[in-house]
Design a protein around this motif. Structure first.
Motif, PDB file in Angstrom:
ATOM      1  N   GLU A 149      35.863 -65.779-115.613  1.00  0.00           N
ATOM      2  CA  GLU A 149      34.389 -65.198-115.954  1.00  0.00           C
ATOM      3  C   GLU A 149      34.466 -64.583-117.211  1.00  0.00           C
ATOM      4  O   GLU A 149      35.280 -63.796-117.620  1.00  0.00           O
ATOM      5  CB  GLU A 149      34.067 -64.160-114.824  1.00  0.00           C
ATOM      6  CG  GLU A 149      34.150 -64.605-113.491  1.00  0.00           C
ATOM      7  CD  GLU A 149      33.983 -63.580-112.566  1.00  0.00           C
ATOM      8  OE1 GLU A 149      32.543 -62.793-112.845  1.00  0.00           O
ATOM      9  OE2 GLU A 149      34.443 -63.042-111.652  1.00  0.00           O
ATOM     10  N   HIS A 151      31.314 -62.723-119.504  1.00  0.00           N
ATOM     11  CA  HIS A 151      29.724 -62.606-119.409  1.00  0.00           C
ATOM     12  C   HIS A 151      29.307 -61.852-120.564  1.00  0.00           C
ATOM     13  O   HIS A 151      29.986 -61.114-121.435  1.00  0.00           O
ATOM     14  CB  HIS A 151      29.199 -61.640-118.084  1.00  0.00           C
ATOM     15  CG  HIS A 151      29.874 -62.399-116.842  1.00  0.00           C
ATOM     16  ND1 HIS A 151      29.625 -63.612-116.496  1.00  0.00           N
ATOM     17  CD2 HIS A 151      30.699 -61.735-115.984  1.00  0.00           C
ATOM     18  CE1 HIS A 151      30.223 -64.102-115.448  1.00  0.00           C
ATOM     19  NE2 HIS A 151      30.617 -63.066-114.969  1.00  0.00           N
ATOM     20  N   SER A 189      23.442 -73.883-112.342  1.00  0.00           N
ATOM     21  CA  SER A 189      22.677 -73.203-113.679  1.00  0.00           C
ATOM     22  C   SER A 189      21.515 -72.308-113.446  1.00  0.00           C
ATOM     23  O   SER A 189      20.958 -72.552-112.453  1.00  0.00           O
ATOM     24  CB  SER A 189      22.614 -74.175-114.589  1.00  0.00           C
ATOM     25  OG  SER A 189      21.549 -75.115-114.281  1.00  0.00           O
ATOM     26  N   GLN A 190      21.245 -71.409-114.348  1.00  0.00           N
ATOM     27  CA  GLN A 190      20.084 -70.608-114.370  1.00  0.00           C
ATOM     28  C   GLN A 190      19.624 -70.566-115.604  1.00  0.00           C
ATOM     29  O   GLN A 190      20.163 -70.487-116.646  1.00  0.00           O
ATOM     30  CB  GLN A 190      20.309 -69.384-113.815  1.00  0.00           C
ATOM     31  CG  GLN A 190      20.644 -69.067-112.299  1.00  0.00           C
ATOM     32  CD  GLN A 190      20.839 -67.833-112.000  1.00  0.00           C
ATOM     33  OE1 GLN A 190      21.470 -67.031-112.700  1.00  0.00           O
ATOM     34  NE2 GLN A 190      20.744 -67.502-110.447  1.00  0.00           N
ATOM     35  N   ALA A 197      20.913 -69.323-119.179  1.00  0.00           N
ATOM     36  CA  ALA A 197      21.156 -68.043-118.800  1.00  0.00           C
ATOM     37  C   ALA A 197      22.738 -67.926-118.045  1.00  0.00           C
ATOM     38  O   ALA A 197      23.447 -67.025-118.271  1.00  0.00           O
ATOM     39  CB  ALA A 197      20.054 -67.048-118.139  1.00  0.00           C
ATOM     40  N   ARG A 198      22.596 -68.784-117.244  1.00  0.00           N
ATOM     41  CA  ARG A 198      23.908 -68.693-116.502  1.00  0.00           C
ATOM     42  C   ARG A 198      24.574 -70.220-116.141  1.00  0.00           C
ATOM     43  O   ARG A 198      23.911 -71.210-115.980  1.00  0.00           O
ATOM     44  CB  ARG A 198      23.898 -67.881-114.922  1.00  0.00           C
ATOM     45  CG  ARG A 198      25.233 -67.836-114.100  1.00  0.00           C
ATOM     46  CD  ARG A 198      25.135 -66.961-113.229  1.00  0.00           C
ATOM     47  NE  ARG A 198      26.343 -66.957-112.545  1.00  0.00           N
ATOM     48  CZ  ARG A 198      26.706 -66.194-111.917  1.00  0.00           C
ATOM     49  NH1 ARG A 198      26.087 -65.085-111.429  1.00  0.00           N
ATOM     50  NH2 ARG A 198      27.909 -66.327-111.024  1.00  0.00           N
ATOM     51  N   ASP A 200      28.069 -72.166-113.828  1.00  0.00           N
ATOM     52  CA  ASP A 200      29.271 -71.937-113.038  1.00  0.00           C
ATOM     53  C   ASP A 200      29.571 -73.347-112.768  1.00  0.00           C
ATOM     54  O   ASP A 200      28.773 -74.351-112.564  1.00  0.00           O
ATOM     55  CB  ASP A 200      28.917 -71.448-111.904  1.00  0.00           C
ATOM     56  CG  ASP A 200      28.709 -69.921-112.093  1.00  0.00           C
ATOM     57  OD1 ASP A 200      29.727 -69.008-111.658  1.00  0.00           O
ATOM     58  OD2 ASP A 200      27.635 -69.573-112.523  1.00  0.00           O
ATOM     59  N   SER A 213      32.977 -69.274-115.073  1.00  0.00           N
ATOM     60  CA  SER A 213      31.510 -68.788-114.783  1.00  0.00           C
ATOM     61  C   SER A 213      31.202 -68.153-116.266  1.00  0.00           C
ATOM     62  O   SER A 213      31.982 -67.305-116.821  1.00  0.00           O
ATOM     63  CB  SER A 213      31.518 -68.030-113.560  1.00  0.00           C
ATOM     64  OG  SER A 213      30.523 -67.004-113.481  1.00  0.00           O
ATOM     65  N   ASN A 215      27.424 -65.887-117.344  1.00  0.00           N
ATOM     66  CA  ASN A 215      26.209 -65.226-117.275  1.00  0.00           C
ATOM     67  C   ASN A 215      25.924 -64.555-118.530  1.00  0.00           C
ATOM     68  O   ASN A 215      26.736 -63.198-118.986  1.00  0.00           O
ATOM     69  CB  ASN A 215      26.453 -64.281-116.101  1.00  0.00           C
ATOM     70  CG  ASN A 215      24.884 -63.740-115.680  1.00  0.00           C
ATOM     71  OD1 ASN A 215      23.965 -63.864-116.622  1.00  0.00           O
ATOM     72  ND2 ASN A 215      24.596 -63.095-114.684  1.00  0.00           N
ATOM     73  N   ARG A 216      24.866 -64.862-119.139  1.00  0.00           N
ATOM     74  CA  ARG A 216      24.666 -64.334-120.531  1.00  0.00           C
ATOM     75  C   ARG A 216      23.305 -63.512-120.404  1.00  0.00           C
ATOM     76  O   ARG A 216      22.591 -63.147-121.539  1.00  0.00           O
ATOM     77  CB  ARG A 216      24.450 -65.287-121.564  1.00  0.00           C
ATOM     78  CG  ARG A 216      25.916 -65.803-122.145  1.00  0.00           C
ATOM     79  CD  ARG A 216      26.136 -66.888-123.084  1.00  0.00           C
ATOM     80  NE  ARG A 216      24.928 -66.707-123.996  1.00  0.00           N
ATOM     81  CZ  ARG A 216      25.220 -67.568-125.295  1.00  0.00           C
ATOM     82  NH1 ARG A 216      26.393 -68.233-125.679  1.00  0.00           N
ATOM     83  NH2 ARG A 216      24.488 -67.456-126.268  1.00  0.00           N
ATOM     84  N   TYR A 218      23.960 -60.668-118.274  1.00  0.00           N
ATOM     85  CA  TYR A 218      24.662 -59.712-117.314  1.00  0.00           C
ATOM     86  C   TYR A 218      24.483 -58.252-118.047  1.00  0.00           C
ATOM     87  O   TYR A 218      23.715 -58.125-118.991  1.00  0.00           O
ATOM     88  CB  TYR A 218      26.082 -60.137-117.586  1.00  0.00           C
ATOM     89  CG  TYR A 218      27.146 -59.600-116.471  1.00  0.00           C
ATOM     90  CD1 TYR A 218      26.997 -60.171-115.101  1.00  0.00           C
ATOM     91  CD2 TYR A 218      28.143 -58.459-116.566  1.00  0.00           C
ATOM     92  CE1 TYR A 218      27.740 -59.607-114.053  1.00  0.00           C
ATOM     93  CE2 TYR A 218      28.879 -58.244-115.552  1.00  0.00           C
ATOM     94  CZ  TYR A 218      28.664 -58.757-114.349  1.00  0.00           C
ATOM     95  OH  TYR A 218      29.543 -58.376-113.449  1.00  0.00           O
TER      96      TYR A 218
END
Length: 309
Positions: A149, A151, A189-190, A197-198, A200, A213, A215-216, A218
């Protein structure tokens, strides 16, 4: 050995020059368009030869080149030096698309020179010591899972910048089998508006589950690694210390006191490896395949997510 440094951004100045300038038998040549930066660093490291145009390096009698310019400029500059038959180091990523990466490796193969990628996380000593050196293909048969991960806080970004310039770190770190496509990959994804933004990615290689993974959006900037084996596991939340879990007991593991930060982050080991590649003029085929496949996998992700934002 004379090595040219092309492009001197933040990472080159903070991570690469301090190590390279101390290596015995290595003479540096600097090249950047910013004359103020050029003069400052030439004075600081007592470097005699400096240029503002990388094409002028053809008269500098160099043995190898390291490229730290912007991602968009990598293909053009790398192709120039590969055509001249010079071992070429490119800080990740090689390019922001898979096609340019493939063309550069084809060129390197035709010219029979090594094209080296700057993936420092493959050389983090704490991880190598306790994870069976899995980043170099010596994976323990009992490895059941590897999760990486990385972030960031409040840094949702454009698709290709997110994937190629940042997410490629955790992606390559788990890409032990040089996977280059999304077959049997679970991708989620998000987006925040048009910004990614995210992301995985998870897949299975043999009996091993691999998960990258990022997550930007976070709560803070951090990096965590966890690896599970049969009835034992490792957890790391830094490059210098972590936990070993076995028989329902937890023990702390860490690097020796006074380990230099750039060694702990893998830069020293990576540069040592790069120097050995320059000296031999060869790069292992397994390394070439993984370098290229990680970029191809990143391209497959971008193609999959194109227009999703």
């Amino acid at each position: 050995m004379r090595i040219a440094i092309v492009g001197i951004g933040d990472i080159a100045e903070k991570a690469y020059l301090p190590i390279l300038a101390q290596l015995k038998g290595v003479e540096l040549v600097l090249c950047t368009r910013n004359n103020m930066t050029l003069q400052k660093l030439a004075l600081q490291y007592r470097i005699k030869q400096c240029y503002q145009d990388y094409r002028q390096l053809s008269k500098a009698n160099i043995d190898a080149v390291m490229i730290h310019s912007s991602t968009a400029s990598h293909p053009e500059i790398a192709a120039y030096f590969l055509q001249q038959g010079l071992p070429t180091f490119v800080d990740k990523p090689l390019a922001d698309n898979g096609l340019d990466c493939e063309k550069l490796y084809e060129l390197a193969q035709r010219r029979q020179v090594p094209l080296y990628m700057g993936f420092n996380r493959r050389f983090i000593p704490l991880y190598q010591r306790h994870l069976g050196d899995i980043q170099h293909g010596n994976s323990d048969a009992l490895l059941s899972s590897l999760r990486w991960e990385k972030h960031r806080h409040n840094q949702a970004g454009s698709l290709r910048n997110f994937v190629f310039d940042d997410f490629i770190h955790p992606l390559d770190s788990v890409n032990l089998g040089a996977k280059n496509n999304l077959e049997n990959v679970h991708l989620t994804s998000q987006f925040k508006g048009a910004q990614l933004a995210r992301l995985d990615l998870q897949w299975q290689q043999g009996n091993t589950l691999l998960h990258a993974s990022m997550n930007r959006l976070y709560g803070t900037t951090c990096e965590r690694v966890s690896a599970s084996f049969e009835n034992r596991a490792y957890e790391f939340d830094s490059f210098t210390s972590g936990k070993f879990l076995q028989d329902k007991q937890t023990s702390i593991i860490q690097l020796e006191d006074w380990t230099p930060m750039l060694t702990a982050k893998g830069f020293a080991g990576m540069i040592d490896d790069w120097i050995s590649v320059v000296q031999s003029g060869k790069l292992k085929q397994s390394v070439i395949e993984r370098n290229l496949s990680s970029h191809q996998l990143a391209e497959a992700v971008c193609q999959k997510l194109q227009g999703c934002g």
